[in-house]
Design a protein around this motif. Structure first.
Motif, PDB file in Angstrom:
ATOM      1  N   VAL A 395       0.850  -1.188   0.000  1.00  0.00           N
ATOM      2  CA  VAL A 395       0.000   0.000   0.000  1.00  0.00           C
ATOM      3  C   VAL A 395       0.885   1.238   0.000  1.00  0.00           C
ATOM      4  O   VAL A 395       1.841   1.330   0.764  1.00  0.00           O
ATOM      5  N   ASP A 396       0.558   2.159  -0.876  1.00  0.00           N
ATOM      6  CA  ASP A 396       1.347   3.391  -0.939  1.00  0.00           C
ATOM      7  C   ASP A 396       0.647   4.485  -0.142  1.00  0.00           C
ATOM      8  O   ASP A 396      -0.450   4.292   0.408  1.00  0.00           O
ATOM      9  N   ALA A 397       1.275   5.644  -0.077  1.00  0.00           N
ATOM     10  CA  ALA A 397       0.753   6.749   0.720  1.00  0.00           C
ATOM     11  C   ALA A 397      -0.619   7.189   0.228  1.00  0.00           C
ATOM     12  O   ALA A 397      -1.502   7.558   1.026  1.00  0.00           O
ATOM     13  N   GLU A 398      -0.822   7.152  -1.084  1.00  0.00           N
ATOM     14  CA  GLU A 398      -2.112   7.563  -1.642  1.00  0.00           C
ATOM     15  C   GLU A 398      -3.231   6.634  -1.185  1.00  0.00           C
ATOM     16  O   GLU A 398      -4.327   7.080  -0.802  1.00  0.00           O
ATOM     17  N   ALA A 399      -2.963   5.319  -1.182  1.00  0.00           N
ATOM     18  CA  ALA A 399      -3.967   4.354  -0.741  1.00  0.00           C
ATOM     19  C   ALA A 399      -4.262   4.519   0.744  1.00  0.00           C
ATOM     20  O   ALA A 399      -5.422   4.443   1.172  1.00  0.00           O
ATOM     21  N   VAL A 400      -3.212   4.733   1.536  1.00  0.00           N
ATOM     22  CA  VAL A 400      -3.404   4.938   2.974  1.00  0.00           C
ATOM     23  C   VAL A 400      -4.288   6.143   3.228  1.00  0.00           C
ATOM     24  O   VAL A 400      -5.221   6.110   4.047  1.00  0.00           O
ATOM     25  N   ALA A 401      -4.019   7.243   2.524  1.00  0.00           N
ATOM     26  CA  ALA A 401      -4.808   8.466   2.698  1.00  0.00           C
ATOM     27  C   ALA A 401      -6.263   8.245   2.277  1.00  0.00           C
ATOM     28  O   ALA A 401      -7.200   8.713   2.953  1.00  0.00           O
ATOM     29  N   ALA A 402      -6.470   7.510   1.175  1.00  0.00           N
ATOM     30  CA  ALA A 402      -7.832   7.264   0.699  1.00  0.00           C
ATOM     31  C   ALA A 402      -8.619   6.419   1.703  1.00  0.00           C
ATOM     32  O   ALA A 402      -9.788   6.699   2.005  1.00  0.00           O
ATOM     33  N   ILE A 403      -7.986   5.370   2.238  1.00  0.00           N
ATOM     34  CA  ILE A 403      -8.668   4.501   3.209  1.00  0.00           C
ATOM     35  C   ILE A 403      -8.946   5.264   4.500  1.00  0.00           C
ATOM     36  O   ILE A 403     -10.018   5.123   5.104  1.00  0.00           O
ATOM     37  N   THR A 404      -8.000   6.091   4.933  1.00  0.00           N
ATOM     38  CA  THR A 404      -8.209   6.907   6.132  1.00  0.00           C
ATOM     39  C   THR A 404      -9.410   7.830   5.948  1.00  0.00           C
ATOM     40  O   THR A 404     -10.225   8.011   6.872  1.00  0.00           O
ATOM     41  N   ALA A 405      -9.550   8.418   4.755  1.00  0.00           N
ATOM     42  CA  ALA A 405     -10.689   9.292   4.480  1.00  0.00           C
ATOM     43  C   ALA A 405     -12.002   8.505   4.508  1.00  0.00           C
ATOM     44  O   ALA A 405     -13.026   8.994   5.006  1.00  0.00           O
ATOM     45  N   GLU A 406     -11.980   7.277   3.983  1.00  0.00           N
ATOM     46  CA  GLU A 406     -13.196   6.456   3.985  1.00  0.00           C
ATOM     47  C   GLU A 406     -13.604   6.048   5.396  1.00  0.00           C
ATOM     48  O   GLU A 406     -14.794   5.847   5.669  1.00  0.00           O
ATOM     49  N   LEU A 407     -12.638   5.927   6.276  1.00  0.00           N
ATOM     50  CA  LEU A 407     -12.922   5.537   7.661  1.00  0.00           C
ATOM     51  C   LEU A 407     -13.174   6.737   8.568  1.00  0.00           C
ATOM     52  O   LEU A 407     -13.449   6.555   9.768  1.00  0.00           O
ATOM     53  N   ALA A 408     -13.098   7.956   8.036  1.00  0.00           N
ATOM     54  CA  ALA A 408     -13.138   9.158   8.876  1.00  0.00           C
ATOM     55  C   ALA A 408     -14.404   9.235   9.714  1.00  0.00           C
ATOM     56  O   ALA A 408     -14.345   9.496  10.929  1.00  0.00           O
ATOM     57  N   ASP A 409     -15.572   9.035   9.089  1.00  0.00           N
ATOM     58  CA  ASP A 409     -16.820   9.125   9.849  1.00  0.00           C
ATOM     59  C   ASP A 409     -16.888   8.057  10.931  1.00  0.00           C
ATOM     60  O   ASP A 409     -17.298   8.327  12.065  1.00  0.00           O
ATOM     61  N   ALA A 410     -16.491   6.828  10.586  1.00  0.00           N
ATOM     62  CA  ALA A 410     -16.502   5.743  11.573  1.00  0.00           C
ATOM     63  C   ALA A 410     -15.531   6.033  12.705  1.00  0.00           C
ATOM     64  O   ALA A 410     -15.823   5.750  13.873  1.00  0.00           O
ATOM     65  N   ARG A 411     -14.372   6.612  12.382  1.00  0.00           N
ATOM     66  CA  ARG A 411     -13.386   6.946  13.419  1.00  0.00           C
ATOM     67  C   ARG A 411     -13.980   7.947  14.409  1.00  0.00           C
ATOM     68  O   ARG A 411     -13.784   7.834  15.623  1.00  0.00           O
ATOM     69  N   ARG A 412     -14.707   8.954  13.898  1.00  0.00           N
ATOM     70  CA  ARG A 412     -15.311   9.947  14.783  1.00  0.00           C
ATOM     71  C   ARG A 412     -16.391   9.329  15.663  1.00  0.00           C
ATOM     72  O   ARG A 412     -16.444   9.576  16.869  1.00  0.00           O
ATOM     73  N   VAL A 413     -17.247   8.506  15.045  1.00  0.00           N
ATOM     74  CA  VAL A 413     -18.332   7.887  15.807  1.00  0.00           C
ATOM     75  C   VAL A 413     -17.784   6.983  16.909  1.00  0.00           C
ATOM     76  O   VAL A 413     -18.210   7.049  18.075  1.00  0.00           O
ATOM     77  N   VAL A 414     -16.825   6.146  16.571  1.00  0.00           N
ATOM     78  CA  VAL A 414     -16.274   5.203  17.549  1.00  0.00           C
ATOM     79  C   VAL A 414     -15.491   5.949  18.626  1.00  0.00           C
ATOM     80  O   VAL A 414     -15.582   5.611  19.816  1.00  0.00           O
ATOM     81  N   ALA A 415     -14.724   6.971  18.249  1.00  0.00           N
ATOM     82  CA  ALA A 415     -13.973   7.753  19.237  1.00  0.00           C
ATOM     83  C   ALA A 415     -14.950   8.411  20.224  1.00  0.00           C
ATOM     84  O   ALA A 415     -14.705   8.430  21.442  1.00  0.00           O
ATOM     85  N   ARG A 416     -16.044   8.950  19.709  1.00  0.00           N
ATOM     86  CA  ARG A 416     -17.031   9.585  20.597  1.00  0.00           C
ATOM     87  C   ARG A 416     -17.618   8.580  21.585  1.00  0.00           C
ATOM     88  O   ARG A 416     -17.802   8.889  22.756  1.00  0.00           O
ATOM     89  N   ARG A 417     -17.871   7.360  21.105  1.00  0.00           N
ATOM     90  CA  ARG A 417     -18.426   6.342  21.997  1.00  0.00           C
ATOM     91  C   ARG A 417     -17.407   5.927  23.051  1.00  0.00           C
ATOM     92  O   ARG A 417     -17.770   5.669  24.203  1.00  0.00           O
ATOM     93  N   VAL A 418     -16.134   5.831  22.659  1.00  0.00           N
ATOM     94  CA  VAL A 418     -15.106   5.483  23.634  1.00  0.00           C
ATOM     95  C   VAL A 418     -15.041   6.537  24.734  1.00  0.00           C
ATOM     96  O   VAL A 418     -14.996   6.222  25.933  1.00  0.00           O
ATOM     97  N   LEU A 419     -15.037   7.795  24.346  1.00  0.00           N
ATOM     98  CA  LEU A 419     -14.862   8.869  25.320  1.00  0.00           C
ATOM     99  C   LEU A 419     -16.094   9.092  26.178  1.00  0.00           C
ATOM    100  O   LEU A 419     -15.993   9.606  27.293  1.00  0.00           O
ATOM    101  N   ARG A 420     -17.228   8.675  25.686  1.00  0.00           N
ATOM    102  CA  ARG A 420     -18.448   8.805  26.495  1.00  0.00           C
ATOM    103  C   ARG A 420     -18.675   7.589  27.374  1.00  0.00           C
ATOM    104  O   ARG A 420     -19.626   7.542  28.143  1.00  0.00           O
ATOM    105  N   GLY A 421     -17.789   6.602  27.242  1.00  0.00           N
ATOM    106  CA  GLY A 421     -17.912   5.392  28.078  1.00  0.00           C
ATOM    107  C   GLY A 421     -19.090   4.544  27.667  1.00  0.00           C
ATOM    108  O   GLY A 421     -19.669   3.849  28.467  1.00  0.00           O
TER     109      GLY A 421
END
Length: 421
Positions: A395-421
């Motif tokens: 995987v190159d840097a471009e693929a990593v960036a694209a996958i990170t962008a696709e996971l962005a919403d899920a990352r925010r939702v899961v992070a919020r749930r972690v921090l809210r316990g």
């Protein structure tokens, strides 16, 4: 290089060797193994788990020798596997018998207590019914249209196994990853724990995908529909007929009545474990081989090292959650973009001495922690025993960036749930 800014120096109280370690982690001596494993197990395992660990210990070194001795690494159906399927089908046969008896008693009972007994048997059959899995409703779920670059990577890795890709990806906070199936059609689900995904390098992520998809390719019988559901039914039976602790007078009589059914269920569970645990551990070695084929032996070994510190990652997420709880509640709705970056930075700061300590602890404990997986040090040794595999998928840097962008919403939702316990 991992940070050593919190390093401390002291002599070993046992052999006098100078110890350099990070104050955040266990102080131990690499020369004499003083304090290498100071933590006592939280609880004593039950009889079934003790039996599983005993079987795993007997198979462990022998299975490693087979896997590193030139034996074919292709999945195989042996006598134990056939017997395990036969036992599992017998377990399901009991459930079918309860269902048929319940239907007959309800429809042909002609009044009295027989329809009541039939309704009870129908309820029992419902409790013991096979489960076909479903998509989680408590985690973000991505389909191919939601994350085309991630699914393209999964397909590319799956081809190395070889197997097909998945139909959905569930995103959780776990420091783990797994594969399963859902629905009557047994569609494939990959559960991706951000607690593990975010602390791994790009090639280690390829290795992680290779390992999980390898379970589909190599036929892990304990995760198949027939045996997995039989184990579920047996666990339900075991719960229903388990002896009552500290029984009263009437409960003593119930315990006596439950004794034979409980021993029978326990015996069948032990038999299924005896027949399937070796195949389950072999499947882990084969999945590791798929991991190395896809990502390279170096990346597969690096992933094993990351798995050694999963407990530290879990503790970090728990600390973050607890810290959030005591902050100003008016700020709780603010998105926490930096949680996963902080986790990755923390894991990157873990010194090499802690990784080495965890490797030695794994060798000391063997199968005493998890009987269904070979110990990490044996899996690592198996990967290093053969010729080094090059990466089939990069995987190159471009693929990593694209996958990170696709996971962005899920990352925010899961992070919020972690921090809210």
């Amino acid at each position: 290089m991992r940070s050593t800014t919190e390093q401390t120096v002291q002599p070993c109280p046992q052999c006098g060797t100078e110890i350099r370690t990070d104050r955040r982690f266990t102080t131990w001596c690499s020369a004499c193994d003083w304090n290498v494993d100071p933590v006592e197990p939280d609880e004593r395992p039950g009889r079934v788990e003790r039996m599983r660990r005993g079987i795993a210990h007997r198979y462990g070194e022998r299975l490693l020798a087979e896997m590193t001795g030139g034996e074919s690494r292709r999945p195989r159906r042996d006598v134990a596997g056939v017997l395990a399927c036969t036992v599992a089908l017998c377990v399901h046969g009991v459930t079918v018998a309860l269902l048929l008896a319940g239907v007959l008693l309800v429809t042909l009972g002609w009044g009295g207590a027989l329809p009541v007994l039939g309704a009870f048997l129908l309820g029992l059959a419902w409790l013991l019914r096979p489960r076909f899995g479903r998509l989680p409703d408590d985690a973000p779920v991505l389909h191919r249209a939601d994350a085309p670059r991630l699914f393209a990577l999964i397909d590319e890795v799956a081809a190395c196994a070889p197997t097909s890709g998945v139909h959905a990806v569930a995103v959780t906070a776990e420091v783990n990853a797994s594969v399963s199936t859902y629905g009557i059609g047994q569609r494939r689900l990959l559960t991706l724990g951000l607690g593990l995904w975010e602390i791994t390098a790009p090639q280690e992520r390829v290795a992680l995908l290779g390992h999980e998809l390898g379970h589909f390719a190599h036929g892990d019988t304990r995760h198949g529909v027939i045996i997995a559901n039989a184990l579920h039914s047996l666990n339900s039976w075991r719960y229903l007929v388990a002896p009552i602790r500290n029984p009263s007078g009437l409960e003593v009589i119930l315990n006596a009545l439950y004794l034979l059914p409980f021993l029978a269920v326990q015996g069948v569970m032990m038999l299924l474990d005896q027949l399937t645990l070796r195949a389950a551990q072999r499947a882990e070695y084969l999945a590791d081989a798929s991991s190395a084929t896809a990502a390279s032996t170096e990346a597969a070994v690096a992933l094993q090292d990351r798995l050694l510190v999963y407990g530290s990652a879990e503790t970090f997420l728990l600390r973050e959650s607890n810290a959030r709880q005591v902050r100003d509640r008016a700020k709780r709705d603010e998105p926490e973009q930096g949680l996963w970056d902080r986790l990755a930075a923390y894991v990157e700061s873990i010194p090499e001495s802690e990784y080495e300590r965890r490797r030695r602890v794994g060798a000391l404990r063997g199968h005493s922690v998890d009987s269904t997986h070979p110990p990490t040090h044996l899996r690592r040794a198996c990967l290093l025993a053969g010729p080094a595999e090059p990466a089939a998928v990069r995987v190159d840097a471009e693929a990593v960036a694209a996958i990170t962008a696709e996971l962005a919403d899920a990352r925010r939702v899961v992070a919020r749930r972690v921090l809210r316990g």
